[in-house]
Write a protein that holds these residues in place. Structure first.
Motif, mmCIF file in Angstrom:
data_model
loop_
_atom_site.group_PDB
_atom_site.id
_atom_site.type_symbol
_atom_site.label_atom_id
_atom_site.label_comp_id
_atom_site.label_asym_id
_atom_site.label_seq_id
_atom_site.Cartn_x
_atom_site.Cartn_y
_atom_site.Cartn_z
ATOM 1 N N ILE A 242 15.272 -28.859 -0.231
ATOM 2 C CA ILE A 242 13.838 -29.097 -0.132
ATOM 3 C C ILE A 242 13.177 -27.983 0.665
ATOM 4 O O ILE A 242 12.102 -27.489 0.309
ATOM 5 C CB ILE A 242 13.560 -30.462 0.541
ATOM 6 C CG1 ILE A 242 14.045 -31.609 -0.342
ATOM 7 C CG2 ILE A 242 12.067 -30.628 0.846
ATOM 8 C CD1 ILE A 242 13.306 -31.760 -1.647
ATOM 9 N N THR B 263 10.837 -34.734 4.465
ATOM 10 C CA THR B 263 11.028 -35.301 3.127
ATOM 11 C C THR B 263 12.334 -36.076 3.053
ATOM 12 O O THR B 263 12.414 -37.134 2.415
ATOM 13 C CB THR B 263 11.025 -34.184 2.070
ATOM 14 O OG1 THR B 263 9.817 -33.430 2.188
ATOM 15 C CG2 THR B 263 11.130 -34.755 0.665
ATOM 16 N N GLN C 293 6.171 -40.754 -3.425
ATOM 17 C CA GLN C 293 7.611 -40.710 -3.192
ATOM 18 C C GLN C 293 8.141 -42.034 -2.643
ATOM 19 O O GLN C 293 9.183 -42.526 -3.072
ATOM 20 C CB GLN C 293 7.960 -39.575 -2.229
ATOM 21 C CG GLN C 293 8.048 -38.221 -2.901
ATOM 22 C CD GLN C 293 8.659 -37.178 -1.997
ATOM 23 O OE1 GLN C 293 9.599 -37.445 -1.265
ATOM 24 N NE2 GLN C 293 8.106 -35.981 -2.043
ATOM 25 N N ASN D 139 12.859 -40.099 2.073
ATOM 26 C CA ASN D 139 13.698 -40.502 0.949
ATOM 27 C C ASN D 139 14.922 -41.314 1.360
ATOM 28 O O ASN D 139 15.679 -41.758 0.495
ATOM 29 C CB ASN D 139 14.131 -39.271 0.149
ATOM 30 C CG ASN D 139 13.062 -38.808 -0.819
ATOM 31 O OD1 ASN D 139 12.994 -39.255 -1.955
ATOM 32 N ND2 ASN D 139 12.183 -37.936 -0.358
ATOM 33 N N SER E 15 17.059 -32.605 -5.435
ATOM 34 C CA SER E 15 16.450 -31.442 -4.803
ATOM 35 C C SER E 15 17.005 -30.148 -5.379
ATOM 36 O O SER E 15 16.385 -29.081 -5.245
ATOM 37 C CB SER E 15 16.666 -31.488 -3.287
ATOM 38 O OG SER E 15 18.039 -31.624 -2.968
ATOM 39 N N TYR F 104 14.644 -29.238 -8.146
ATOM 40 C CA TYR F 104 13.418 -28.762 -7.495
ATOM 41 C C TYR F 104 13.595 -27.332 -7.007
ATOM 42 O O TYR F 104 12.720 -26.473 -7.196
ATOM 43 C CB TYR F 104 13.086 -29.706 -6.336
ATOM 44 C CG TYR F 104 11.823 -29.384 -5.580
ATOM 45 C CD1 TYR F 104 10.681 -28.923 -6.228
ATOM 46 C CD2 TYR F 104 11.766 -29.564 -4.197
ATOM 47 C CE1 TYR F 104 9.523 -28.642 -5.519
ATOM 48 C CE2 TYR F 104 10.616 -29.287 -3.492
ATOM 49 C CZ TYR F 104 9.493 -28.823 -4.155
ATOM 50 O OH TYR F 104 8.358 -28.542 -3.453
ATOM 51 N N ASP G 75 7.444 -34.588 -7.313
ATOM 52 C CA ASP G 75 7.776 -35.707 -6.435
ATOM 53 C C ASP G 75 8.669 -36.724 -7.158
ATOM 54 O O ASP G 75 9.522 -37.368 -6.537
ATOM 55 C CB ASP G 75 6.505 -36.390 -5.924
ATOM 56 C CG ASP G 75 5.857 -35.611 -4.798
ATOM 57 O OD1 ASP G 75 6.499 -34.683 -4.269
ATOM 58 O OD2 ASP G 75 4.710 -35.933 -4.425
ATOM 59 N N ILE H 7 12.122 -35.288 -6.951
ATOM 60 C CA ILE H 7 12.667 -35.425 -5.594
ATOM 61 C C ILE H 7 13.049 -36.874 -5.307
ATOM 62 O O ILE H 7 14.036 -37.143 -4.621
ATOM 63 C CB ILE H 7 11.646 -34.917 -4.563
ATOM 64 C CG1 ILE H 7 11.440 -33.412 -4.729
ATOM 65 C CG2 ILE H 7 12.099 -35.220 -3.138
ATOM 66 C CD1 ILE H 7 10.293 -32.853 -3.917
#
Length: 500
Positions: free
Chosen positions: A222, A65, A275, A69, A359, A362, A351, A354
């Motif tokens: 994450i 992830t 994302q 990103n 994060s 999240y 998403d 994020i």
């Protein structure tokens, strides 16, 4: 050059194709396996699921992830993630191999020792494909990812059925799981242009440590969040296996699998692109919100009728597909379908969080959800499985609005706008299913003279057709823009395929 809209549309198409084919294959082979195997066979593998997914998240550590990103990930970033995953995967497998007797003691089932050591090989295999998957996703090569998933699903399902027919029981399910991961990993390598550099153990600081250092603060949150999410998703299997045994765990797992085939069909289709697209629009706040709202409407447009519809026909579908031995699973499926209808909405909202590199939000939100869920399940287990499933469903529906609260703060997505985007589809789907249920009851009453087995077939087919036609009719009369856009896109793909 393709526009962002065209890339997103293609990504959604191939993401939908990938998940659609996988779920259809899962439907066909799931019926065969459900007939060949017993609830206890499914329960054995379900009790190990939580350990496998936790180990898998520890191994990947959220770096996949993190790569997605990054605006422009370098070769060094992919290379560091690749080698870290392999080293972590090997280390974690050794730990779990040694811990297998403890897992068996927790469930009071010694047969889990060899089975767990076999199943846990899956995340060792998958460690070789994490960086390749991140590379293809970042490059928006969703078509290639789709080919990997569809081929792996078909080949592993065939192997699972063959072994089940030969009497291997739960070993057939375990082998199917391992073969899917192995084939998918090999194909990711085939399609990906990226290749790792040689690893020097004397130079691990520059090969792994320094490239991962910039990813770590984001990725570790994450990772922890993903572990908590997997615990949340598998807490029922864990507690049912502990308190109710493998047979009841198998019934719940069978019901959850059928509902998850539908909500993953929607959720994973979006996850292939959401994302990447939202990160790409980070500097265009208004446009980013418009894209998110459009994705939300698309999700609600599909998710509610699909899951509510499965809940409507759950009894006749389960009995006809995998026989009366799964009747208890059929009684749990409608409840899980209501929960599943909201799962893709939660996934899209998370998403979005994020994509803003939050994060931390999240992590803490997922942690609180997990603690509440575990507390509820432990407190209610003596009230029976159905009560636990209802509580699980209600909590997850409430948490959709918790996720929305954070998205509103980050993106200005007002609650009223959110409700406008999802409620019309939810009400339309619920109304259609209620009316279709009433028609179905009339059909059953009218066909009292027909054999029960034939009656179930008539009821299943008529309910599916009536619900589809009614929902389409309502959307058409209401002038739903998302319906017109979906039809236009499908027609364009059909013309394009014809020219090819």
């Amino acid at each position: 050059m393709e526009t962002l809209k065209e890339k997103t549309a293609k990504g959604l198409f191939w993401g939908g194709m990938n998940n659609g084919v996988q779920q259809l294959l899962g439907l066909a082979f799931g019926i065969i396996l459900g007939r060949l195997l017993d609830p206890s066979d499914y329960g054995m593998t379900a009790m190990l699921a939580v350990f496998s997914v936790i180990a898998n998240e520890l191994q990947s550590s959220g770096f996949k992830t993190g790569l997605i990103n990054l605006e422009k990930p370098r070769h060094e970033d992919y290379n560091a993630v690749f080698w870290f995953n392999i080293l972590a995967g090997a280390a974690i497998y050794v730990v779990l191999f040694i811990a297998a007797p403890l897992i068996a003691d927790f469930y009071d089932n010694q047969a889990l020792i060899p089975l767990s050591r076999y199943v846990f090989l899956g995340f060792v295999f998958s460690s070789f494909g994490m960086a390749q998957s991140a590379y293809l996703t970042k490059q928006m090569q969703i078509k290639q990812i789709a080919k990997c998933g569809m081929t792996a699903t078909l080949s592993s399902s065939i192997m699972g059925v063959i072994l089940a027919a030969l009497g291997f029981g739960y070993w057939a399910l375990a082998t199917q799981y391992l073969m899917y991961i192995a084939v998918n990993t090999l194909l990711l390598w085939w399609f990906s242009e990226w290749r790792p550099s040689y690893l020097r153990f004397t130079n691990l600081r520059f090969t792994i440590y320094y490239p991962l250092r910039q990813l770590f603060p984001f990725s570790v949150r994450i990772m922890i969040s993903a572990i908590l999410t997997q615990v949340n998703a598998n807490i029922m299997n864990l507690l049912l296996g502990r308190f109710y045994g493998e047979a009841n765990t198998g019934h719940y797992n069978q019901a959850y699998q059928w509902s998850s085939k539908c909500f993953l069909l929607v959720g994973n289709m979006l996850k292939q692109v959401d994302q990447t697209v939202l990160v790409g629009l980070h500097d265009e706040r208004e446009r980013q919100l418009q894209v998110l709202r459009k994705m939300m409407r698309f999700t609600a447009f599909i998710s509610f009728p699909l899951l509510f519809g499965l809940g409507l026909v759950s009894h006749e579908f389960i009995i006809l597909a995998i026989k009366e031995k799964w009747a208890f699973a059929a009684s749990l499926l409608p409840i899980l379908c209501v929960c599943g209808a909201f799962m893709p909405l939660s996934a899209l909202l998370t998403d979005a969080v994020i994509s803003h590199k939050r994060s931390d939000i999240y992590l803490w939100s997922t942690l609180v959800l997990g603690l509440l869920q575990i507390g509820l399940m432990v407190g209610l287990w003596q009230q029976g499985i159905r009560t636990m499933v209802i509580a699980y469903t209600l909590l997850n529906i409430i948490w959709v609005f918790v996720w929305h609260f954070f998205v509103r703060r980050l993106m200005g997505y007002r609650l009223l706008d959110f409700l406008k985007d999802i409620v019309p589809f939810a009400l339309a789907a619920a109304g259609v299913m209620l009316f279709t249920w009433w028609i179905g009851e009339f059909i059953v009453y009218s066909l009292w003279f027909i054999d029960d087995y034939l009656k179930l077939w008539i009821l299943l087919i008529s309910r599916v057709l009536i619900a589809m036609l009614l929902y389409y009719g309502i959307m058409h009369v209401a002038g739903a823009v998302i319906l017109k856009e979906c039809i236009a896109f499908i027609c364009r793909k059909g013309i394009s395929s014809g020219k090819d």
